[in-house]
Design a protein around this motif. Sequence first.
Motif, PDB file in Angstrom:
ATOM      1  N   PHE A 175       0.824  -1.054   0.251  1.00 44.62           N
ATOM      2  CA  PHE A 175       0.126  -0.014   0.107  1.00 44.62           C
ATOM      3  C   PHE A 175       0.687   1.427   0.142  1.00 44.62           C
ATOM      4  N   SER A 176       1.415   1.539  -0.961  1.00 43.64           N
ATOM      5  CA  SER A 176       2.401   2.798  -1.324  1.00 43.64           C
ATOM      6  C   SER A 176       1.479   3.963  -1.449  1.00 43.64           C
ATOM      7  N   TRP A 177       2.125   5.067  -1.429  1.00 42.94           N
ATOM      8  CA  TRP A 177       1.294   6.490  -1.597  1.00 42.94           C
ATOM      9  C   TRP A 177       0.726   6.662  -2.973  1.00 42.94           C
ATOM     10  N   HIS A 178       1.411   5.862  -3.752  1.00 39.18           N
ATOM     11  CA  HIS A 178       1.069   5.694  -5.347  1.00 39.18           C
ATOM     12  C   HIS A 178      -0.354   5.204  -5.394  1.00 39.18           C
ATOM     13  N   LYS A 179      -0.758   4.243  -4.628  1.00 39.57           N
ATOM     14  CA  LYS A 179      -1.730   3.464  -4.823  1.00 39.57           C
ATOM     15  C   LYS A 179      -3.030   4.315  -4.024  1.00 39.57           C
ATOM     16  N   VAL A 180      -2.592   4.902  -2.934  1.00 42.05           N
ATOM     17  CA  VAL A 180      -3.439   5.789  -2.137  1.00 42.05           C
ATOM     18  C   VAL A 180      -3.827   6.987  -3.025  1.00 42.05           C
ATOM     19  N   VAL A 181      -2.860   7.664  -3.678  1.00 42.42           N
ATOM     20  CA  VAL A 181      -3.209   8.832  -4.672  1.00 42.42           C
ATOM     21  C   VAL A 181      -4.105   8.267  -5.733  1.00 42.42           C
ATOM     22  N   ASP A 182      -3.664   7.273  -6.359  1.00 43.27           N
ATOM     23  CA  ASP A 182      -4.729   6.746  -7.448  1.00 43.27           C
ATOM     24  C   ASP A 182      -6.207   6.496  -7.063  1.00 43.27           C
ATOM     25  N   ALA A 183      -6.295   5.958  -5.863  1.00 40.67           N
ATOM     26  CA  ALA A 183      -7.665   5.988  -5.268  1.00 40.67           C
ATOM     27  C   ALA A 183      -8.352   7.223  -5.241  1.00 40.67           C
ATOM     28  N   LEU A 184      -7.603   8.042  -4.477  1.00 39.89           N
ATOM     29  CA  LEU A 184      -8.145   9.248  -4.309  1.00 39.89           C
ATOM     30  C   LEU A 184      -8.415  10.121  -5.369  1.00 39.89           C
ATOM     31  N   LEU A 185      -7.651  10.105  -6.548  1.00 36.43           N
ATOM     32  CA  LEU A 185      -7.784  10.541  -7.945  1.00 36.43           C
ATOM     33  C   LEU A 185      -9.202  10.102  -8.431  1.00 36.43           C
ATOM     34  N   TYR A 186      -9.252   8.675  -8.424  1.00 35.84           N
ATOM     35  CA  TYR A 186     -10.717   8.247  -8.990  1.00 35.84           C
ATOM     36  C   TYR A 186     -11.938   8.892  -8.152  1.00 35.84           C
ATOM     37  N   CYS A 187     -11.843   9.056  -6.977  1.00 38.37           N
ATOM     38  CA  CYS A 187     -12.823   9.748  -6.251  1.00 38.37           C
ATOM     39  C   CYS A 187     -13.166  11.225  -6.702  1.00 38.37           C
ATOM     40  N   VAL A 188     -12.055  11.935  -6.949  1.00 39.75           N
ATOM     41  CA  VAL A 188     -11.895  13.242  -7.433  1.00 39.75           C
ATOM     42  C   VAL A 188     -12.673  13.357  -8.706  1.00 39.75           C
ATOM     43  N   PHE A 189     -12.112  12.627  -9.750  1.00 39.65           N
ATOM     44  CA  PHE A 189     -12.823  12.499 -10.926  1.00 39.65           C
ATOM     45  C   PHE A 189     -14.113  12.189 -10.903  1.00 39.65           C
ATOM     46  N   ASP A 190     -14.698  11.427 -10.071  1.00 37.43           N
ATOM     47  CA  ASP A 190     -16.193  11.173 -10.213  1.00 37.43           C
ATOM     48  C   ASP A 190     -16.714  12.249  -9.641  1.00 37.43           C
ATOM     49  N   VAL A 191     -16.413  13.247  -8.549  1.00 39.44           N
ATOM     50  CA  VAL A 191     -16.829  14.356  -8.326  1.00 39.44           C
ATOM     51  C   VAL A 191     -17.050  15.325  -9.317  1.00 39.44           C
ATOM     52  N   ILE A 192     -15.802  15.430 -10.088  1.00 38.34           N
ATOM     53  CA  ILE A 192     -15.843  16.411 -11.110  1.00 38.34           C
ATOM     54  C   ILE A 192     -16.822  15.983 -12.208  1.00 38.34           C
ATOM     55  N   GLN A 193     -17.049  14.709 -12.718  1.00 43.34           N
ATOM     56  CA  GLN A 193     -18.024  14.382 -13.650  1.00 43.34           C
ATOM     57  C   GLN A 193     -19.531  14.827 -13.167  1.00 43.34           C
ATOM     58  N   ASP A 194     -19.680  14.541 -11.782  1.00 45.73           N
ATOM     59  CA  ASP A 194     -20.963  14.757 -11.081  1.00 45.73           C
ATOM     60  C   ASP A 194     -21.003  16.376 -11.318  1.00 45.73           C
ATOM     61  N   ILE A 195     -20.361  16.994 -11.029  1.00 43.17           N
ATOM     62  CA  ILE A 195     -20.466  18.553 -11.176  1.00 43.17           C
ATOM     63  C   ILE A 195     -20.821  18.870 -12.495  1.00 43.17           C
ATOM     64  N   ASN A 196     -19.902  18.562 -13.436  1.00 37.28           N
ATOM     65  CA  ASN A 196     -20.050  18.704 -14.908  1.00 37.28           C
ATOM     66  C   ASN A 196     -21.502  18.339 -15.293  1.00 37.28           C
ATOM     67  N   ARG A 197     -22.022  17.168 -14.913  1.00 35.32           N
ATOM     68  CA  ARG A 197     -23.213  16.645 -15.231  1.00 35.32           C
ATOM     69  C   ARG A 197     -24.483  17.880 -15.209  1.00 35.32           C
ATOM     70  N   ASN A 198     -24.124  18.295 -13.894  1.00 34.48           N
ATOM     71  CA  ASN A 198     -25.358  19.344 -13.256  1.00 34.48           C
ATOM     72  C   ASN A 198     -25.198  20.665 -14.253  1.00 34.48           C
ATOM     73  N   GLY A 199     -24.258  20.786 -15.224  1.00 35.93           N
ATOM     74  CA  GLY A 199     -24.340  21.845 -15.932  1.00 35.93           C
ATOM     75  C   GLY A 199     -23.177  22.836 -15.451  1.00 35.93           C
ATOM     76  N   THR A 200     -22.326  22.766 -14.636  1.00 30.84           N
ATOM     77  CA  THR A 200     -21.076  23.589 -14.473  1.00 30.84           C
ATOM     78  C   THR A 200     -20.103  23.285 -15.324  1.00 30.84           C
ATOM     79  N   THR A 201     -19.353  24.434 -15.922  1.00 27.46           N
ATOM     80  CA  THR A 201     -18.333  24.181 -16.805  1.00 27.46           C
ATOM     81  C   THR A 201     -17.096  24.106 -15.463  1.00 27.46           C
TER      82      THR A 201
END
Length: 155
Positions: A79-105
């Motif tokens: 469980f290196s930092w790279h794996k932790v950062v990858d997991a967090l990035l997937y969460c962040v990208f999901d949130v970004i997509q949700d915000i964008n789907r709601n019409g926010t640029t």
Amino acid sequence: MCIVLIVIVIAILHLLALPGTVPYGRAFAAIKADEHAAELSGISSVYYKMVSFLFSAFFAGLAGALFAHTANFISPTDFSWHKVVDALLYCVFDVIQDINRNGTTILLVEQNAKKALQIADYAYVMETGKIVLHGDAADVAANPQVTEAYLGGKK
């Protein structure tokens, strides 16, 4: 033991998948839709956030137990930092997509070009502060120069 854990996880996920019929699901849906309105209607967002934290901790512990059961050995290097950062990035990208789907640029400046191009509608490629290419994200991702320089393509 492993089968019992899997059955428990499936049962809990089944209950959480019914937000309209389970009180916790309705409260989570209300808080997600509008936290302030949920508070005004008597739903304690602090309580439900704590419950969601406990669910998350439970599932993290369960995932660790299942991993330990299948791996038979756990090392800190698993469980290196790279794996932790990858997991967090997937969460962040999901949130970004949700915000964008709601019409926010959204203007996204990201080092992970492959993932950024997968979720983007339009892309700019910059080198040393100058825009060298722009267009639809799919067209930019298909560009051989971009693939070679930024997406791990063959040189």
